[in-house]
Design a protein around this motif. Structure first.
Motif, PDB file in Angstrom:
ATOM      1  N   CYS B 110       0.832  -1.204   0.000  1.00  0.00           N
ATOM      2  CA  CYS B 110       0.000   0.000   0.000  1.00  0.00           C
ATOM      3  C   CYS B 110       0.862   1.246   0.000  1.00  0.00           C
ATOM      4  O   CYS B 110       0.456   2.282  -0.480  1.00  0.00           O
ATOM      5  CB  CYS B 110      -0.881   0.064   1.237  1.00  0.00           C
ATOM      6  SG  CYS B 110      -1.908  -1.346   1.428  1.00  0.00           S
ATOM      7  N   ARG B 111       2.043   1.144   0.577  1.00  0.00           N
ATOM      8  CA  ARG B 111       2.864   2.343   0.712  1.00  0.00           C
ATOM      9  C   ARG B 111       3.478   2.703  -0.618  1.00  0.00           C
ATOM     10  O   ARG B 111       3.919   3.810  -0.815  1.00  0.00           O
ATOM     11  CB  ARG B 111       3.943   2.114   1.754  1.00  0.00           C
ATOM     12  CG  ARG B 111       3.316   1.887   3.095  1.00  0.00           C
ATOM     13  CD  ARG B 111       4.331   1.879   4.214  1.00  0.00           C
ATOM     14  NE  ARG B 111       3.654   1.577   5.447  1.00  0.00           N
ATOM     15  CZ  ARG B 111       3.704   0.394   6.027  1.00  0.00           C
ATOM     16  NH1 ARG B 111       4.417  -0.561   5.526  1.00  0.00           N
ATOM     17  NH2 ARG B 111       3.030   0.173   7.129  1.00  0.00           N
ATOM     18  N   ALA B 114       2.818   5.888  -2.473  1.00  0.00           N
ATOM     19  CA  ALA B 114       2.281   6.734  -1.416  1.00  0.00           C
ATOM     20  C   ALA B 114       0.779   6.975  -1.554  1.00  0.00           C
ATOM     21  O   ALA B 114       0.284   8.050  -1.279  1.00  0.00           O
ATOM     22  CB  ALA B 114       3.030   8.062  -1.352  1.00  0.00           C
ATOM     23  N   LEU B 115       0.061   5.964  -2.003  1.00  0.00           N
ATOM     24  CA  LEU B 115      -1.401   6.069  -1.972  1.00  0.00           C
ATOM     25  C   LEU B 115      -1.841   5.838  -0.534  1.00  0.00           C
ATOM     26  O   LEU B 115      -1.225   5.065   0.193  1.00  0.00           O
ATOM     27  CB  LEU B 115      -2.034   5.007  -2.871  1.00  0.00           C
ATOM     28  CG  LEU B 115      -1.795   5.159  -4.375  1.00  0.00           C
ATOM     29  CD1 LEU B 115      -2.413   3.990  -5.109  1.00  0.00           C
ATOM     30  CD2 LEU B 115      -2.377   6.464  -4.891  1.00  0.00           C
ATOM     31  N   PHE B 116      -2.926   6.493  -0.144  1.00  0.00           N
ATOM     32  CA  PHE B 116      -3.387   6.343   1.232  1.00  0.00           C
ATOM     33  C   PHE B 116      -4.178   5.046   1.373  1.00  0.00           C
ATOM     34  O   PHE B 116      -5.201   4.880   0.704  1.00  0.00           O
ATOM     35  CB  PHE B 116      -4.267   7.522   1.635  1.00  0.00           C
ATOM     36  CG  PHE B 116      -3.557   8.847   1.526  1.00  0.00           C
ATOM     37  CD1 PHE B 116      -2.336   9.052   2.159  1.00  0.00           C
ATOM     38  CD2 PHE B 116      -4.097   9.877   0.791  1.00  0.00           C
ATOM     39  CE1 PHE B 116      -1.676  10.260   2.054  1.00  0.00           C
ATOM     40  CE2 PHE B 116      -3.437  11.100   0.683  1.00  0.00           C
ATOM     41  CZ  PHE B 116      -2.227  11.286   1.322  1.00  0.00           C
ATOM     42  N   PRO B 117      -3.734   4.135   2.228  1.00  0.00           N
ATOM     43  CA  PRO B 117      -4.416   2.836   2.323  1.00  0.00           C
ATOM     44  C   PRO B 117      -5.835   2.944   2.888  1.00  0.00           C
ATOM     45  O   PRO B 117      -6.622   2.028   2.716  1.00  0.00           O
ATOM     46  CB  PRO B 117      -3.505   2.013   3.236  1.00  0.00           C
ATOM     47  CG  PRO B 117      -2.696   3.004   3.991  1.00  0.00           C
ATOM     48  CD  PRO B 117      -2.553   4.200   3.102  1.00  0.00           C
ATOM     49  N   TRP B 118      -6.145   4.028   3.572  1.00  0.00           N
ATOM     50  CA  TRP B 118      -7.473   4.125   4.183  1.00  0.00           C
ATOM     51  C   TRP B 118      -8.508   4.707   3.216  1.00  0.00           C
ATOM     52  O   TRP B 118      -9.667   4.858   3.574  1.00  0.00           O
ATOM     53  CB  TRP B 118      -7.423   4.953   5.468  1.00  0.00           C
ATOM     54  CG  TRP B 118      -6.856   6.326   5.288  1.00  0.00           C
ATOM     55  CD1 TRP B 118      -7.546   7.455   4.966  1.00  0.00           C
ATOM     56  CD2 TRP B 118      -5.485   6.712   5.433  1.00  0.00           C
ATOM     57  NE1 TRP B 118      -6.686   8.517   4.873  1.00  0.00           N
ATOM     58  CE2 TRP B 118      -5.428   8.102   5.169  1.00  0.00           C
ATOM     59  CE3 TRP B 118      -4.315   6.028   5.758  1.00  0.00           C
ATOM     60  CZ2 TRP B 118      -4.229   8.805   5.221  1.00  0.00           C
ATOM     61  CZ3 TRP B 118      -3.130   6.744   5.807  1.00  0.00           C
ATOM     62  CH2 TRP B 118      -3.090   8.114   5.542  1.00  0.00           C
ATOM     63  N   LEU B 119      -8.079   5.062   2.008  1.00  0.00           N
ATOM     64  CA  LEU B 119      -9.027   5.571   1.014  1.00  0.00           C
ATOM     65  C   LEU B 119      -9.053   4.615  -0.173  1.00  0.00           C
ATOM     66  O   LEU B 119      -8.032   4.015  -0.506  1.00  0.00           O
ATOM     67  CB  LEU B 119      -8.581   6.950   0.521  1.00  0.00           C
ATOM     68  CG  LEU B 119      -8.522   8.084   1.548  1.00  0.00           C
ATOM     69  CD1 LEU B 119      -8.003   9.352   0.882  1.00  0.00           C
ATOM     70  CD2 LEU B 119      -9.878   8.338   2.168  1.00  0.00           C
TER      71      LEU B 119
END
Lengths: 306, 289
Positions: B110-111, B114-119
């Motif tokens: 997910c990192r 740098a995409l946000f994993p919570w979205l």
């Protein structure tokens, strides 16, 4: 564009577009039930082994039935124990209860204190932790104090709880709060410092203000880790609430244990311990469920258990 | 500088960056002078640790220069701006992540980018628009359009961890393009991808570049990537990073790696870099000893 489209088709890890909350197919449901059944069997086996050893020791006469009554004794004579549980959450009442409803009400009173303390502690520590990192001056002012308070045992706070709140629900909730607050502040700081810098940079480059970075990036990034810390501290909260109840609250499981000690009622001690163990177990399961539902991006492998 | 010069998309004037590590100055960049014209594709090429990424941070406004100045359309850069978008490499190069990455955890992926994993993917793309206060319906619509542009329609509700590395980078591109930046900076965006995906992504990037007409500034240590993409290649020396030379690439696009001219250019750049790589190695070994 066509090159790109074929790339999508070949590199998609899962071509079937399954929405995150799609219902499970019957096959998968069956498999899950099976897994849960196996887990339940092992749990039964685990507790059964303890009971077996205990019963064996009692049957062999190694355990004094007066001091260490066997499980079939303290669970068997529950009807005698029930009248120690009282519906009313008042101080000094004993022996007016006598139903399972009273037992449940006592368990619920204790649970409520744990829950409120945890909730207040979680929110307050999160807020203080964020504030310490948000405002540098405030952080420098607060951090040494937090670090100094953190190692003080909650038991040492007991007199303070009574000085401040007298007796009743409040000191017990305060004890739970204080047991987790400082530790959770430090955990919050550690989590904030561990947020990948790339996340923050992305937000800053897109024009996020400091406040937006904290609200839209740091907060969601640290919640999963904090929730794990909360779950670990849940057991500490349960221990502390019993001490608080034993000392200052008229009802609750801690008070019953204290009464059992004073009246030399070993059966009641172990009966209550069973209730405490069960309640803690249910709490942990509930928190796990919340964690799975609300913090779905959590990395369960890194979260200290499933 | 002359008074009557035309402001460029990006200008570096005598830029130096000196980090202070435990009281000891560490020169990351020195005497950096170059500019990026509007709509130009510039690649920064150099050995690892030569300060290329640092330069991007300075241009993004995440860090200040120690000497000299960086300008954007003639205006000194003092902070971040949505006008200068940035796409990050797989964040795994951050030291605190490397430790975790030893174990193949699902969260690691997910990192990347740098995409946000919570979205979900749509909300990741709409993130910048949300910061700017665009209403929910409007920004979600815009995000879906952008996802279509990068070939990710149908993935709007996926989580970042459910996408492949190449798809995540495209989602990150869509997220950066959402703010219609004039300059798009990329820090080794394809370094974590396999060779085949990498080639596709490079074509992809060229398409997006032509459509958006933004200036592109891409950091890489791959000579092939540099020749395949750039109008001009800025070659860096090893630490402290200086500009060794600037090589214009005049080959017709699409560029064929089997073209003799491609080869000639490759050899030229390889030679330029060879000394620097040797120097960088020697220095790293000296540090390790």
């Amino acid at each position: 564009m066509s090159a790109v489209d074929t790339h999508v088709a070949t590199s998609a890890p899962n071509p079937a577009r399954v929405a995150p909350a799609s219902p499970l197919s019957s096959g998968r449901l069956l498999k899950r039930l099976q897994r849960q059944l196996v887990a339940a069997l092992w749990a039964a086996g685990s507790i059964g082994t303890i009971i077996g050893i205990w019963e064996f020791a009692a049957a062999m006469g190694w355990a004094d039935p007066l001091l260490m009554p066997a499980p079939h004794v303290f669970l068997g004579n529950w009807s005698e124990q029930l009248h120690f549980f009282d519906m009313a959450n008042t101080i000094g009442s004993n022996g007016e209860g006598g139903s399972w409803l009273a037992v449940i009400s006592v368990v619920l009173w204790t649970s409520m204190r744990v829950l409120v303390g945890l909730l207040l502690g979680f929110v307050a520590s999160l807020a203080v932790g964020l504030l310490i990192r948000y405002n540098l001056t405030l952080g420098k002012l607060a951090l040494p104090a937090v670090t100094m308070f953190a190692p003080i045992s909650p038991v040492a706070w007991l007199p303070v709880a009574v000085f401040l709140f007298g007796i009743g629900n409040k000191p017990a909730i305060f004890m739970v709060f204080i047991a987790i607050f400082f530790v959770m502040v430090i955990a919050t700081l550690a989590q904030i410092d561990d947020v990948p810098k790339a996340y923050i940079h992305v937000a800053r480059i897109m024009g996020a203000s400091k406040r937006q970075v904290f609200r839209s990036v740091i907060l969601p990034a640290i919640l999963p880790g904090l929730f794990v810390t909360l779950r670990i501290n849940l057991f500490a909260a349960w221990m502390v609430v019993l001490i608080a109840e034993a000392a200052g609250v008229g009802s609750g499981l801690g008070q019953i244990v204290m009464m059992a000690r004073n009246t030399f009622n070993a059966s009641l001690v172990f009966f209550t311990m069973t209730l405490i163990g069960l309640s803690g177990f249910i709490f942990d399961q509930a928190l796990r469920l919340i964690q799975r539902r609300m913090l779905w991006w959590i990395d369960s492998g890194a979260a200290g258990g499933k | 500088m002359q008074d009557n010069h035309i402001p460029q998309a990006i200008e570096c004037r005598g830029v130096a960056k000196i980090w202070d590590t435990d009281g000891e100055p560490f020169v990351a960049l020195q005497d950096i002078n170059f500019d990026v014209k509007a709509g130009e594709f510039v690649v920064l090429l150099g050995p690892s640790g030569c300060g290329k990424s640092t330069l991007l941070y300075l241009l993004a406004g995440l860090e200040g220069t120690s000497r000299g100045e960086v300008l954007s359309e003639g205006v000194p850069i003092t902070g971040t701006s949505p006008q200068r978008g940035m796409i990050f490499q797989e964040a795994a190069l951050f030291p605190w992540l490397n430790i975790r990455d030893r174990a193949p955890l699902p969260g690691k992926s997910c990192r990347e980018a740098a995409l946000f994993p919570w979205l979900n993917i749509r909300d990741n793309v709409a993130f910048g628009l949300a910061l700017q206060g665009m209403p929910k319906g409007q920004r979600e619509q815009r995000a879906l359009e952008l996802l279509q542009r990068v070939g990710l329609n149908g993935f709007a509700h996926k989580r970042p961890s459910e996408l492949s590395g190449g798809m995540r980078q495209r989602a990150a591109m869509a997220r950066a393009l959402a703010l219609e930046p004039k300059v798009l900076m990329m820090d080794e965006p394809f370094a974590a991808l396999d060779i085949q995906t990498r080639a596709k992504m490079q074509n992809y990037l060229l398409d997006l570049w032509r459509q958006s007409r933004a200036s592109m500034l891409l950091v890489t240590h791959s000579i092939e990537e540099a020749i395949g993409l750039a109008d001009r290649i800025v070659v860096f020396t090893a630490r402290p990073g200086r500009i060794k030379t600037i090589v214009p690439v005049t080959l017709e696009r699409p560029r064929n790696p089997r073209d003799p001219a491609f080869h000639a250019l490759h050899d030229q750049l390889a030679e330029l870099l060879a000394d620097e790589v040797d120097r960088a190695f020697a220095e790293q070994e000296a540090l390790g000893a």
